[in-house]
Design an enzyme around this catalytic site. Structure first.
Site, PDB file in Angstrom:
ATOM      1  N   GLY A 125       0.852  -1.216  -0.072  1.00  0.00           N
ATOM      2  CA  GLY A 125       0.054   0.024   0.026  1.00  0.00           C
ATOM      3  C   GLY A 125       0.839   1.293   0.255  1.00  0.00           C
ATOM      4  N   GLY A 126       0.363   2.425   0.608  1.00  0.00           N
ATOM      5  CA  GLY A 126       1.054   3.635   0.551  1.00  0.00           C
ATOM      6  C   GLY A 126       2.471   3.535   1.356  1.00  0.00           C
TER       7      GLY A 126
ATOM      8  N   GLY B  90      21.953  13.984 -29.991  1.00  0.00           N
ATOM      9  CA  GLY B  90      21.746  14.505 -28.652  1.00  0.00           C
ATOM     10  C   GLY B  90      22.219  14.106 -27.455  1.00  0.00           C
ATOM     11  CB  ALA B  91      23.176  10.414 -27.007  1.00  0.00           C
TER      12      ALA B  91
HETATM   13  C1  HXC Z   1      -3.034  -4.565  12.293  1.00  0.00           C
HETATM   14  C2  HXC Z   1      -1.796  -6.329  11.145  1.00  0.00           C
HETATM   15  C3  HXC Z   1      -1.650  -5.630  10.077  1.00  0.00           C
HETATM   16  C4  HXC Z   1      -2.204  -4.273   9.813  1.00  0.00           C
HETATM   17  C5  HXC Z   1      -0.971  -7.689   9.959  1.00  0.00           C
HETATM   18  N1  HXC Z   1      -1.362  -7.636  11.228  1.00  0.00           N
HETATM   19  N2  HXC Z   1      -1.065  -6.346   9.183  1.00  0.00           N
HETATM   20  N3  HXC Z   1      -2.421  -5.921  12.489  1.00  0.00           N
HETATM   21  N4  HXC Z   1      -2.744  -4.021  10.955  1.00  0.00           N
HETATM   22  N5  HXC Z   1      -2.132  -3.592   8.884  1.00  0.00           N
HETATM   23  C6  HXC Z   1      -1.242  -8.626  12.371  1.00  0.00           C
HETATM   24  C7  HXC Z   1      -2.266  -9.769  12.018  1.00  0.00           C
HETATM   25  O1  HXC Z   1      -3.538  -9.571  12.340  1.00  0.00           O
HETATM   26  C8  HXC Z   1      -1.325 -10.730  12.725  1.00  0.00           C
HETATM   27  O2  HXC Z   1      -1.948 -10.691  14.156  1.00  0.00           O
HETATM   28  C9  HXC Z   1      -0.096 -10.603  12.804  1.00  0.00           C
HETATM   29  O3  HXC Z   1       0.062  -9.117  12.265  1.00  0.00           O
HETATM   30  C10 HXC Z   1       0.677 -11.260  11.875  1.00  0.00           C
HETATM   31  O4  HXC Z   1       0.024 -11.412  10.558  1.00  0.00           O
HETATM   32  P1  HXC Z   1      -0.324 -12.328   9.568  1.00  0.00           P
HETATM   33  O5  HXC Z   1      -1.347 -12.099   8.735  1.00  0.00           O
HETATM   34  O6  HXC Z   1      -0.721 -13.673  10.713  1.00  0.00           O
HETATM   35  O7  HXC Z   1       1.161 -12.822   8.877  1.00  0.00           O
HETATM   36  P2  HXC Z   1       1.411 -13.368   7.502  1.00  0.00           P
HETATM   37  O8  HXC Z   1       0.573 -14.711   7.133  1.00  0.00           O
HETATM   38  O9  HXC Z   1       2.871 -13.444   7.306  1.00  0.00           O
HETATM   39  O10 HXC Z   1       0.760 -12.066   6.371  1.00  0.00           O
HETATM   40  C11 HXC Z   1       1.501 -11.050   6.505  1.00  0.00           C
HETATM   41  C12 HXC Z   1       0.636  -9.845   5.759  1.00  0.00           C
HETATM   42  C13 HXC Z   1      -0.999  -9.958   6.094  1.00  0.00           C
HETATM   43  C14 HXC Z   1       0.806 -10.180   4.223  1.00  0.00           C
HETATM   44  C15 HXC Z   1       1.392  -8.660   5.752  1.00  0.00           C
HETATM   45  O11 HXC Z   1      -0.977  -9.859   7.528  1.00  0.00           O
HETATM   46  C16 HXC Z   1      -1.446  -8.490   5.429  1.00  0.00           C
HETATM   47  O12 HXC Z   1      -1.836  -8.927   4.191  1.00  0.00           O
HETATM   48  N6  HXC Z   1      -1.794  -7.694   6.322  1.00  0.00           N
HETATM   49  C17 HXC Z   1      -2.503  -6.474   5.830  1.00  0.00           C
HETATM   50  C18 HXC Z   1      -1.798  -5.597   4.972  1.00  0.00           C
HETATM   51  C19 HXC Z   1      -2.420  -4.540   4.259  1.00  0.00           C
HETATM   52  O13 HXC Z   1      -3.323  -4.613   3.527  1.00  0.00           O
HETATM   53  N7  HXC Z   1      -2.099  -3.617   5.074  1.00  0.00           N
HETATM   54  C20 HXC Z   1      -2.615  -2.227   4.934  1.00  0.00           C
HETATM   55  C21 HXC Z   1      -1.763  -1.828   3.589  1.00  0.00           C
HETATM   56  S1  HXC Z   1      -2.293  -0.177   3.076  1.00  0.00           S
HETATM   57  P3  HXC Z   1      -2.425 -11.720  15.286  1.00  0.00           P
HETATM   58  O14 HXC Z   1      -2.394 -11.159  16.321  1.00  0.00           O
HETATM   59  O15 HXC Z   1      -3.583 -12.338  14.506  1.00  0.00           O
HETATM   60  O16 HXC Z   1      -1.128 -12.931  15.130  1.00  0.00           O
HETATM   61  C22 HXC Z   1      -1.451   0.694   4.135  1.00  0.00           C
HETATM   62  C23 HXC Z   1      -1.764   2.071   3.916  1.00  0.00           C
HETATM   63  C24 HXC Z   1      -0.561   3.014   4.257  1.00  0.00           C
HETATM   64  O17 HXC Z   1      -0.530   0.301   4.903  1.00  0.00           O
HETATM   65  C25 HXC Z   1      -1.106   4.514   3.734  1.00  0.00           C
HETATM   66  C26 HXC Z   1      -0.027   5.213   3.902  1.00  0.00           C
HETATM   67  C27 HXC Z   1      -0.274   6.536   3.313  1.00  0.00           C
END
Ligand code: HXC
Length: 527
Positions: free
Chosen positions: A182-183, A417-418
């Site tokens: 994401g971001g 030009g290069a």
């Molecule tokens: C809160 C999160 C989290 C998140 C992971 N966890 N991402 N908690 N916010 N964004 C937590 C899970 O709930 C889990 O907690 C633990 O971290 C480990 O994650 P798993 O999913 O069990 O690990 P894994 O299977 O290795 O997968 C990792 C992952 C997946 C691919 C990163 O967790 C995932 O897809 N997370 C969400 C990614 C996402 O969409 N993020 C937002 C992106 S947008 P528990 O307690 O159950 O173990 C963004 C915007 C930023 O970031 C914008 C900036 C401008």
């Protein structure tokens, strides 16, 4: 009755207050606990603290904000303890020089970024900017902590703002050691160098599932945003490592070539090679048939101290080569066309790759050596539609703006030009050399003759012979460095074997070069 005496606990050697401090620290340093640490290792990844230990000099890490805790209490966060809020931050040394570092801890809620986590990163970025030292981010995070909502988005934006403020002031390096989605990708993207690990690092704006539902395209994490993808296709990644250990070794090597900040020059190393060393190999390359290609790395290795060259963006836009070498101990940035790939022509990717490198070197007082062998711009509809005009202009802009010492050597072709773009005299190359085999002209002989003498060739009794005669004539007149040398656009035509000695002397002479730039807010680079 007297109570039975409990077996006595070994008496602590610490005072109660120190005891409490140690307990608090121990709890915070435990990260997500042994189970999650095992899972982290099973995924082929190191823990946040192991990473810092490997990156920095032994025993040099000073942690800050260990005891910081999460801010939010929403969605069950009030019942959870998040050690150090999922990020380890502080300062330490690399080869004796100070750096700031942050390392996201995936074992604590997936390294997700909440407000306190963001503030910790911002604090070390601020410290780095104030102390004038590089900042290195070790990223391993599920992105914005969903439970913290806009606080988390704001936290990211605070980091982005600092990345931009620090840009050109202190070197910024990012290592992607897990997911970066994401971001969240925009902080690394704003930094100077991005490292990725084969197989474990992934960067993308939208993941495979969203892509599938939006466009119908199928991909997995690796093909979408793995190290290979970003080092060969998108150009997001500058360095690929086979393991985390290899990544930290590479970062340590890179930091050696850089100054601490834009007010300093890179530290010189003890000269390790003869500054007068001649190279027969370069003569052999210069005497090769003009149509034969050679690998420009051979030229770079011959010129550099001890044949050492740290290549940046190695697998991306391989028609241009950029990286760092030492010349008589001094750090120098190299930009070189590579005739082995696309004949060394400039295209969109090569222009952008080299432009960013030139701007980095100029920001941080690293002199530039440009090795030219360029037949022109790569032709094609794809290039024109892709914006070669707008995007190719970036390299021109970067060279025109660069005020560091600039030494150019035309190895063979410098056409059209290069020729102008590749740090020519006209855009303020300081010292411009050419090998005797150099060809500096508007275009190559065949193309020029076909345009200039189209009707003469058609009318000739033997058109093929006539064309060849004209080509020979053009080659004798223009396919040499001498017309440019007559006008002073080439300062000296040099034997190829003496290139190393010449450029070392040139950079030594230019060491204290200073250019007053016109005062304005900023230019408008065609970004
Ligand atoms: C809160 C999160 C989290 C998140 C992971 N966890 N991402 N908690 N916010 N964004 C937590 C899970 O709930 C889990 O907690 C633990 O971290 C480990 O994650 P798993 O999913 O069990 O690990 P894994 O299977 O290795 O997968 C990792 C992952 C997946 C691919 C990163 O967790 C995932 O897809 N997370 C969400 C990614 C996402 O969409 N993020 C937002 C992106 S947008 P528990 O307690 O159950 O173990 C963004 C915007 C930023 O970031 C914008 C900036 C401008």
């Amino acid at each position: 009755m007297a109570e039975a005496r409990k077996p006595s606990q070994p008496k602590s050697i610490f005072s109660p207050k120190t005891e409490e401090l140690l307990k608090r620290k121990q709890k915070a340093m435990a990260g997500g606990g042994p189970e999650r640490e095992t899972a982290q290792h099973a995924a082929g990844k190191l823990s946040a603290r192991e990473r810092i230990e490997l990156l920095l000099d032994d025993d040099s890490f000073e942690e800050v904000d260990l005891l910081v805790e999460k801010r939010s209490r929403e969605f069950g966060l009030d019942r959870r303890y998040l050690p150090a809020d999922g990020v380890v931050t502080g300062f330490g040394r690399i080869n004796g020089r100070s750096v700031c570092v942050y390392s996201q801890d995936f074992t604590v809620m997936g390294g997700s970024l909440g407000l306190a986590h963001a503030h910790k990163i911002c604090k070390v970025m601020d410290l780095a900017t104030e102390a004038g030292v590089p900042v290195i981010g070790l990223c391993d995070s599920g992105g914005a902590r969903i439970q913290e909502g806009v606080e988390s988005l704001g936290g990211y934006a605070e980091i982005f703002w600092r990345n931009v403020r620090a840009s050109g002031f202190v070197p910024q390096i990012s290592a992607i050691l897990g997911p970066c989605a994401g971001g969240a990708v925009y902080s690394p993207a704003l930094t100077d160098f991005v490292f990725m690990i084969e197989g474990t690092s992934h960067m993308f704006i939208t993941g495979p599932e969203v892509i599938k539902s939006a466009t119908g395209e199928s991909c997995d994490f690796e093909s979408l945003g793995g190290a290979r993808t970003h080092s060969t296709k998108s150009g997001v990644c500058h360095f690929v490592a086979g393991s985390e250990q290899d990544c930290f070794r590479q970062i340590r090597e890179l930091v050696e070539y850089l100054p601490q900040n834009c007010r300093e020059k890179p530290a010189a190393a003890m000269p390790s090679d003869d500054p007068q060393r001649k190279s027969d190999k370069l003569d052999a390359i210069a005497e090769m048939e003009a149509k034969k290609s050679y690998n420009v790395h051979e030229v770079i290795w011959e010129i550099a101290d001890g044949a050492q060259f740290l290549e940046v963006h190695k697998a991306f836009a391989r028609n241009i080569v950029v990286g760092f070498m030492r010349l008589n101990g001094e750090s120098v940035g190299v930009v070189a066309n590579n005739p082995m790939v696309l004949s060394g022509a400039l295209d969109i990717d090569a222009s952008e790759k080299a432009a960013r490198f030139v701007r980095f070197c100029d920001s941080f007082n690293i002199p530039l050596l440009t090795l030219v062998d360029v037949p022109g711009y790569w032709p094609g509809m794809e290039q024109e539609y892709g914006g070669i005009i707008r995007r190719g202009a970036k390299l021109l802009y970067a060279y025109c703006q660069a005020t560091v010492p600039k030494v150019t050597v035309v190895l063979r072709k410098a056409y059209g030009g290069a020729y102008d773009v590749m740090s020519s005299k006209h855009i303020r190359g300081d010292l411009n050399y050419a090998w005797p085999c150099a060809e500096i002209a508007v275009m190559g002989p065949q193309g020029a003759v076909d345009i200039l003498f189209k009707s003469d060739i058609k009318k000739a009794a033997d058109p093929a012979r006539k064309r060849q005669e004209l080509i020979n004539d053009y080659t004798a007149k223009f396919s040499s460095p001498y017309q440019a040398a007559q006008h002073g656009y080439i300062d000296e035509v040099i034997p190829a074997s003496e290139t190393r000695a010449k450029v070392i002397r040139a950079f030594h002479f230019l060491k204290h070069k200073k250019v007053e730039t016109v005062k304005k807010k900023h230019g408008n680079i065609p970004i």
